[in-house]
Scaffold this motif. Structure first.
Motif, mmCIF file in Angstrom:
data_model
loop_
_atom_site.group_PDB
_atom_site.id
_atom_site.type_symbol
_atom_site.label_atom_id
_atom_site.label_comp_id
_atom_site.label_asym_id
_atom_site.label_seq_id
_atom_site.Cartn_x
_atom_site.Cartn_y
_atom_site.Cartn_z
ATOM 1 N N GLN A 167 0.834 -1.199 0.000
ATOM 2 C CA GLN A 167 0.000 0.000 0.000
ATOM 3 C C GLN A 167 0.878 1.263 0.000
ATOM 4 O OE1 GLN A 167 -3.323 2.025 2.914
ATOM 5 N NE2 GLN A 167 -3.120 -0.201 3.015
ATOM 6 N N LEU A 168 1.939 1.247 0.788
ATOM 7 C CA LEU A 168 2.823 2.410 0.860
ATOM 8 C C LEU A 168 3.468 2.686 -0.490
ATOM 9 C CD1 LEU A 168 4.122 4.594 2.623
ATOM 10 C CD2 LEU A 168 5.986 2.986 3.098
ATOM 11 N N LYS A 169 3.888 1.643 -1.190
ATOM 12 C CA LYS A 169 4.518 1.842 -2.498
ATOM 13 C C LYS A 169 3.543 2.479 -3.484
ATOM 14 C CE LYS A 169 6.139 -2.426 -2.852
ATOM 15 N NZ LYS A 169 6.861 -3.604 -3.372
ATOM 16 N N LEU A 207 3.238 7.437 5.156
ATOM 17 C CA LEU A 207 2.927 6.586 6.307
ATOM 18 C C LEU A 207 1.637 7.040 6.978
ATOM 19 C CD1 LEU A 207 6.369 6.146 8.134
ATOM 20 C CD2 LEU A 207 5.001 4.339 7.082
ATOM 21 N N LEU A 208 1.405 8.349 6.975
ATOM 22 C CA LEU A 208 0.240 8.913 7.660
ATOM 23 C C LEU A 208 -1.059 8.686 6.905
ATOM 24 C CD1 LEU A 208 2.763 10.366 8.862
ATOM 25 C CD2 LEU A 208 1.308 12.361 9.215
ATOM 26 N N LEU A 209 -0.957 8.149 5.683
ATOM 27 C CA LEU A 209 -2.148 7.946 4.855
ATOM 28 C C LEU A 209 -2.574 6.483 4.758
ATOM 29 C CD1 LEU A 209 -1.213 10.303 1.863
ATOM 30 C CD2 LEU A 209 -2.415 10.885 3.989
ATOM 31 N N THR A 244 -8.230 8.665 1.697
ATOM 32 C CA THR A 244 -7.403 9.863 1.619
ATOM 33 C C THR A 244 -7.464 10.510 0.243
ATOM 34 O OG1 THR A 244 -5.143 10.706 1.842
ATOM 35 C CG2 THR A 244 -5.380 8.471 1.014
ATOM 36 N N ASP A 245 -7.279 11.820 0.255
ATOM 37 C CA ASP A 245 -7.164 12.572 -0.988
ATOM 38 C C ASP A 245 -5.731 13.059 -1.179
ATOM 39 O OD1 ASP A 245 -8.086 13.594 -3.369
ATOM 40 O OD2 ASP A 245 -8.836 15.464 -2.506
ATOM 41 N N PHE A 246 -4.796 12.395 -0.472
ATOM 42 C CA PHE A 246 -3.356 12.643 -0.648
ATOM 43 C C PHE A 246 -2.980 14.115 -0.438
ATOM 44 C CE2 PHE A 246 -4.256 8.722 -2.818
ATOM 45 C CZ PHE A 246 -3.169 7.914 -2.483
ATOM 46 N N TYR A 247 -3.250 14.599 0.757
ATOM 47 C CA TYR A 247 -2.911 15.975 1.121
ATOM 48 C C TYR A 247 -3.402 16.941 0.040
ATOM 49 C CZ TYR A 247 0.252 13.489 4.305
ATOM 50 O OH TYR A 247 0.784 12.654 5.268
#
Length: 274
Positions: A62-64, A98-100, A105-108
């Motif tokens: 997921q992180l990648k 990591l925080l997402l 999420t809408d990726f900041y």
């Protein structure tokens, strides 16, 4: 009558445009996720971010995918002569994402640029004193989060923090916690929670912990959290987020109610990774 009709048409057009924009954005992100994660990027992750190896396999994957989207959507800008390369992009993006994990999420969404300095940088601030006196104060910083869509980072600090994932200090996590906090337009230590009913308990737990940290700072007594978190609720949220990810067992042991609030918000349970 014509005026009301015109307003209705404009409103419908706006809603349609927003829905279409979101659909295009999600479609583009799905296409990015389907692309293979470059081998060179994997090598950077292994070299620069030992935290990656702590994650369960599903979160690693997921992180990648998050990193791929983050790099595709955010602009990295080199400052003071530093040249942006994949090593800088991947190291910073991996920590920010990591925080997402596990969250919708809408990726900041408010973030447009990450400004990267070679090392710590200087910021000039105006201080308003009594009598209308205004003075200039220069601060040395390793990171800063702005509400105008920018995060500023020291590359030297970012890579050093990535290399030591268990000391409870991480400038990238700290500044991107601010970005989450600012998504509703306010930097107040209360990010957007799942339900309105969640805010009451969040406020109670974090207010009590914030007050306790202020007492530790006042009397210079030992505490798990940096005294900088006693500055205001926004800094407190950023500081405890750093420690939640890097020293979760101690947060769970000594600040269990706080751990539960953060775990519920981030949809993660890092105690079981370390």
């Amino acid at each position: 009558m014509i005026g009301i009709l015109l307003v209705s048409i404009i409103a419908i057009a706006s809603i349609t445009w927003i829905a279409s924009s979101r659909w295009r954005s999600e479609r583009r992100r799905q296409q990015i996720k389907q692309q293979a994660f470059p081998k060179a990027w994997r090598a950077i992750l292994k070299k620069r971010m030992p935290y990656f190896r702590l994650l369960p396999a599903d979160l690693q994957l997921q992180l990648k995918k998050h990193i791929q989207i983050f790099i595709a959507e955010k602009e990295f800008v080199g400052c003071d002569g530093i040249k942006i390369d994949d090593e800088i992009r991947i190291t910073i993006a991996a920590q920010a994402c990591l925080l997402l994990l596990n969250r919708s999420t809408d990726f900041y969404p408010n973030l447009k640029q990450i400004l990267v300095y070679p090392s710590v940088f200087f910021v000039n601030n105006q201080e308003h004193k009594s009598g209308g006196v205004i003075s200039e104060r220069q601060r040395i910083l390793s990171g800063e989060s702005w509400q105008n869509g920018k995060v500023i980072l020291s590359w030297q600090t970012a890579q050093a923090d990535a290399a030591n994932p268990i000391d409870g200090s991480n400038v990238v996590i700290h500044e991107f916690a601010h970005q989450l906090d600012q998504e509703d337009g306010n930097a107040n230590g209360a990010p957007i929670l799942d339900n309105v009913s969640d805010y009451s308990h969040w406020s109670k737990v974090l207010s009590e912990e914030f007050a306790a940290l202020q007492q530790h700072a006042k009397y210079n007594t030992p505490t798990l959290f940096s005294y900088y978190g006693a500055t205001n609720p926004a800094e407190f949220f950023a500081v405890v987020t750093e420690v939640f990810f890097e020293r979760p067992k101690e947060v769970y042991q000594y600040h269990r109610a706080l751990y539960k609030e953060l775990s519920q918000f981030f949809k993660l349970d890092p105690v079981n990774w370390h």
